[in-house]
Design a protein around this motif. Structure first.
Motif, PDB file in Angstrom:
ATOM      1  N   ARG A   1      27.641  45.060 -20.906  1.00  0.00           N
ATOM      2  CA  ARG A   1      27.025  45.715 -22.072  1.00  0.00           C
ATOM      3  C   ARG A   1      27.237  47.222 -22.075  1.00  0.00           C
ATOM      4  N   VAL A   2      27.378  47.832 -20.911  1.00  0.00           N
ATOM      5  CA  VAL A   2      27.509  49.300 -20.867  1.00  0.00           C
ATOM      6  C   VAL A   2      28.938  49.740 -20.574  1.00  0.00           C
ATOM      7  N   ALA A   3      29.844  48.804 -20.350  1.00  0.00           N
ATOM      8  CA  ALA A   3      31.205  49.142 -19.945  1.00  0.00           C
ATOM      9  C   ALA A   3      32.085  49.499 -21.143  1.00  0.00           C
ATOM     10  N   ASP A   4      32.989  50.433 -20.912  1.00  0.00           N
ATOM     11  CA  ASP A   4      34.035  50.729 -21.890  1.00  0.00           C
ATOM     12  C   ASP A   4      35.212  49.782 -21.733  1.00  0.00           C
TER      13      ASP A   4
ATOM     14  N   ALA B   1      33.925  55.401 -13.402  1.00  0.00           N
ATOM     15  CA  ALA B   1      33.105  54.625 -12.475  1.00  0.00           C
ATOM     16  C   ALA B   1      33.503  53.162 -12.586  1.00  0.00           C
ATOM     17  N   VAL B   2      33.713  52.540 -11.419  1.00  0.00           N
ATOM     18  CA  VAL B   2      34.163  51.148 -11.380  1.00  0.00           C
ATOM     19  C   VAL B   2      33.170  50.348 -10.544  1.00  0.00           C
ATOM     20  N   GLY B   3      32.562  49.323 -11.139  1.00  0.00           N
ATOM     21  CA  GLY B   3      31.583  48.518 -10.416  1.00  0.00           C
ATOM     22  C   GLY B   3      31.581  47.088 -10.901  1.00  0.00           C
ATOM     23  N   ASP B   4      30.747  46.262 -10.242  1.00  0.00           N
ATOM     24  CA  ASP B   4      30.772  44.837 -10.559  1.00  0.00           C
ATOM     25  C   ASP B   4      29.410  44.213 -10.858  1.00  0.00           C
ATOM     26  N   GLY B   5      28.316  44.905 -10.527  1.00  0.00           N
ATOM     27  CA  GLY B   5      27.022  44.238 -10.616  1.00  0.00           C
ATOM     28  C   GLY B   5      25.938  45.044 -11.299  1.00  0.00           C
ATOM     29  N   LYS B   6      24.742  44.444 -11.349  1.00  0.00           N
ATOM     30  CA  LYS B   6      23.635  45.046 -12.082  1.00  0.00           C
ATOM     31  C   LYS B   6      23.198  46.386 -11.508  1.00  0.00           C
ATOM     32  N   TYR B   7      23.392  46.600 -10.210  1.00  0.00           N
ATOM     33  CA  TYR B   7      23.017  47.879  -9.622  1.00  0.00           C
ATOM     34  C   TYR B   7      23.934  49.014 -10.071  1.00  0.00           C
TER      35      TYR B   7
ATOM     36  N   VAL C   1      34.060  51.176 -16.101  1.00  0.00           N
ATOM     37  CA  VAL C   1      34.898  49.999 -15.897  1.00  0.00           C
ATOM     38  C   VAL C   1      34.110  48.932 -15.155  1.00  0.00           C
ATOM     39  N   ALA C   2      33.941  47.785 -15.779  1.00  0.00           N
ATOM     40  CA  ALA C   2      33.267  46.648 -15.151  1.00  0.00           C
ATOM     41  C   ALA C   2      34.311  45.669 -14.644  1.00  0.00           C
ATOM     42  N   VAL C   3      34.144  45.260 -13.392  1.00  0.00           N
ATOM     43  CA  VAL C   3      35.010  44.246 -12.809  1.00  0.00           C
ATOM     44  C   VAL C   3      34.222  42.937 -12.771  1.00  0.00           C
ATOM     45  N   GLY C   4      34.721  41.909 -13.443  1.00  0.00           N
ATOM     46  CA  GLY C   4      33.981  40.658 -13.520  1.00  0.00           C
ATOM     47  C   GLY C   4      33.200  40.570 -14.816  1.00  0.00           C
ATOM     48  N   ASN C   5      32.219  39.688 -14.841  1.00  0.00           N
ATOM     49  CA  ASN C   5      31.520  39.411 -16.108  1.00  0.00           C
ATOM     50  C   ASN C   5      30.008  39.491 -16.010  1.00  0.00           C
ATOM     51  N   ASN C   6      29.493  40.358 -15.129  1.00  0.00           N
ATOM     52  CA  ASN C   6      28.047  40.530 -15.084  1.00  0.00           C
ATOM     53  C   ASN C   6      27.553  41.014 -16.450  1.00  0.00           C
TER      54      ASN C   6
ATOM     55  N   LYS D   1      27.126  54.143 -16.689  1.00  0.00           N
ATOM     56  CA  LYS D   1      26.673  54.866 -17.884  1.00  0.00           C
ATOM     57  C   LYS D   1      26.870  56.369 -17.750  1.00  0.00           C
ATOM     58  N   LYS D   2      26.858  56.860 -16.520  1.00  0.00           N
ATOM     59  CA  LYS D   2      26.957  58.307 -16.294  1.00  0.00           C
ATOM     60  C   LYS D   2      28.390  58.818 -16.436  1.00  0.00           C
TER      61      LYS D   2
END
Length: 212
Positions: free
Chosen positions: A192-195, A164-170, A182-187, A176-177
């Protein structure tokens, strides 16, 4: 392969625009009223179906779906994202977009990137093509994880084999699922939950290394 499906958020991830709803509000000059709707949704005063209804009611005169398509046609892909997605597909991964944004934009982004699976919200229209005032709820933004579960089941893929690849709090529950988040950016909520955290798709070799 360890992973088989890469699912992307759209707004702020695949495209630079943070919100396709915001793009429409910008056109109609309704951003202030829209912010009140968003605050009501985020505080739990209204659900997302009502949020969509209130947002759509702000757009006056009532637009046609073609008007909305035209407004949303002016999007910008994130730098290097086309190359990244093309390489992911070339390596044999399945790809998808799961977004709380609108399908009239998501379908265009998916077409441009070659992504076959799209799950997004819609707009009801009347027989003349004008917006009927209701949204079609398919993706509750904070519950994209539910859409990922259903898509994985449909494709015969386990959640451990999903990225899963996302960028924001939503996107927190969405990431997590998945087997790889993968988090894009620095939200901060997402980090905190990204690998894996990448500043942008400019760092695509690092992302592809994790995919294997």
């Amino acid at each position: 392969m360890r992973y088989k499906l890469v699912a992307f958020d759209m707004d702020g991830t695949l495209i630079l625009e943070e919100s396709c709803w915001g793009m429409i509000h910008q056109r109609f000059g309704t951003r202030t009223d829209a912010l009140r709707n968003l605050m009501a949704y985020e505080s739990g005063q209204i659900d997302y179906k009502e949020f969509m209804r209130r947002d759509i009611a702000l757009w006056r005169p009532v637009p046609t779906i073609e008007d909305i398509k035209k407004i949303l046609s002016n999007y910008t892909l994130a730098p290097n994202v086309k190359m990244v997605v093309e390489e992911i597909i070339r390596r044999g991964f399945q790809t998808a977009i799961i977004t709380g944004g609108l399908d009239v934009l998501a379908s265009n982004v998916a077409r441009e990137l070659g992504i076959p699976h799209v799950i997004a919200n819609g707009l009801e229209v009347d027989e003349s093509g004008y917006l009927a005032g209701e949204g079609i709820l398919r993706v509750e933004p904070r519950q994209k994880d539910r859409n990922l579960v259903r898509l994985a089941e449909d494709l015969g893929v386990s959640l451990e084999e999903c990225v899963a690849v996302g960028d924001g709090k939503y996107d927190v529950n969405f990431l997590k699922k998945a087997g790889l988040a993968v988090a894009v950016g620095n939200n901060p909520e997402l980090v905190r939950v990204a690998d894996v955290v990448i500043e942008s798709f400019d760092h695509f070799p690092r992302l592809l290394d994790y995919l294997g």
